[in-house]
Design a protein around this motif. Structure first.
Motif, mmCIF file in Angstrom:
data_model
loop_
_atom_site.group_PDB
_atom_site.id
_atom_site.type_symbol
_atom_site.label_atom_id
_atom_site.label_comp_id
_atom_site.label_asym_id
_atom_site.label_seq_id
_atom_site.Cartn_x
_atom_site.Cartn_y
_atom_site.Cartn_z
ATOM 1 N N UNK A 88 0.833 -1.214 0.000
ATOM 2 C CA UNK A 88 0.000 0.000 0.000
ATOM 3 C C UNK A 88 0.868 1.265 0.000
ATOM 4 N N UNK A 89 1.968 1.232 0.726
ATOM 5 C CA UNK A 89 2.901 2.366 0.717
ATOM 6 C C UNK A 89 3.474 2.549 -0.694
ATOM 7 N N UNK A 90 3.833 1.468 -1.335
ATOM 8 C CA UNK A 90 4.379 1.538 -2.690
ATOM 9 C C UNK A 90 3.346 2.091 -3.671
ATOM 10 N N UNK A 91 2.082 1.716 -3.501
ATOM 11 C CA UNK A 91 1.032 2.241 -4.374
ATOM 12 C C UNK A 91 0.862 3.744 -4.197
ATOM 13 N N UNK A 92 0.988 4.220 -2.970
ATOM 14 C CA UNK A 92 0.931 5.665 -2.736
ATOM 15 C C UNK A 92 2.102 6.358 -3.425
ATOM 16 N N UNK A 93 3.275 5.771 -3.328
ATOM 17 C CA UNK A 93 4.451 6.344 -3.992
ATOM 18 C C UNK A 93 4.281 6.339 -5.507
ATOM 19 N N UNK A 109 11.637 9.738 -9.847
ATOM 20 C CA UNK A 109 12.344 8.854 -8.926
ATOM 21 C C UNK A 109 11.436 7.865 -8.226
ATOM 22 N N UNK A 110 10.240 7.636 -8.780
ATOM 23 C CA UNK A 110 9.305 6.695 -8.147
ATOM 24 C C UNK A 110 9.913 5.309 -8.011
ATOM 25 N N UNK A 111 10.640 4.867 -9.030
ATOM 26 C CA UNK A 111 11.181 3.504 -9.001
ATOM 27 C C UNK A 111 12.106 3.303 -7.805
ATOM 28 N N UNK A 112 12.951 4.266 -7.518
ATOM 29 C CA UNK A 112 13.874 4.134 -6.379
ATOM 30 C C UNK A 112 13.111 4.116 -5.057
ATOM 31 N N UNK A 113 12.146 5.010 -4.903
ATOM 32 C CA UNK A 113 11.389 5.060 -3.643
ATOM 33 C C UNK A 113 10.556 3.791 -3.441
ATOM 34 N N UNK A 114 9.991 3.270 -4.517
ATOM 35 C CA UNK A 114 9.199 2.043 -4.413
ATOM 36 C C UNK A 114 10.106 0.848 -4.136
#
Length: 101
Positions: A55-60, A67-72
């Motif tokens: 769920x955190x990854x979906x929010x990101x 830079x979404x890929x790095x944060x996810x």
């Protein structure tokens, strides 16, 4: 938009034309998984660290920031550096089992 080594060689329209259906399918697969969780006989995974990380990854993913890929990837990784005395399972969990999530 600049044309340097850090940019994609395709236009946005080319990317959409080439990859939209593939990624639409992946999103539908995730939605189906979440719907199955909602319909499960026992609603006992609300606090499961993997569901929380997903769920955190979906929010990101919904962020407009680059830079979404790095944060996810970080959200779905275990940052633990300590080695285990022995292997405790065959496969990785795909997320960190911590209390701070």
């Amino acid at each position: 938009m600049t044309n340097d080594a850090s940019t994609c060689p395709l236009t946005q329209q080319q990317l959409v034309g080439e990859y939209f259906i593939e990624h639409r399918t992946k999103l539908l697969d995730i939605a189906a998984f979440l719907d199955r969780l909602d319909r499960a006989v026992a609603l006992d995974a609300t606090h499961d660290f993997r569901v929380i990380a997903l769920r955190q990854a979906l929010q990101l993913l919904c962020s407009d920031q680059p830079g979404r890929i790095e944060r996810i990837q970080i959200a779905l990784s275990d940052p633990t550096l300590e080695l285990l005395a022995e292997r405790d399972r065959q496969n990785a969990f795909g997320a960190a089992q911590t209390q701070e999530r």
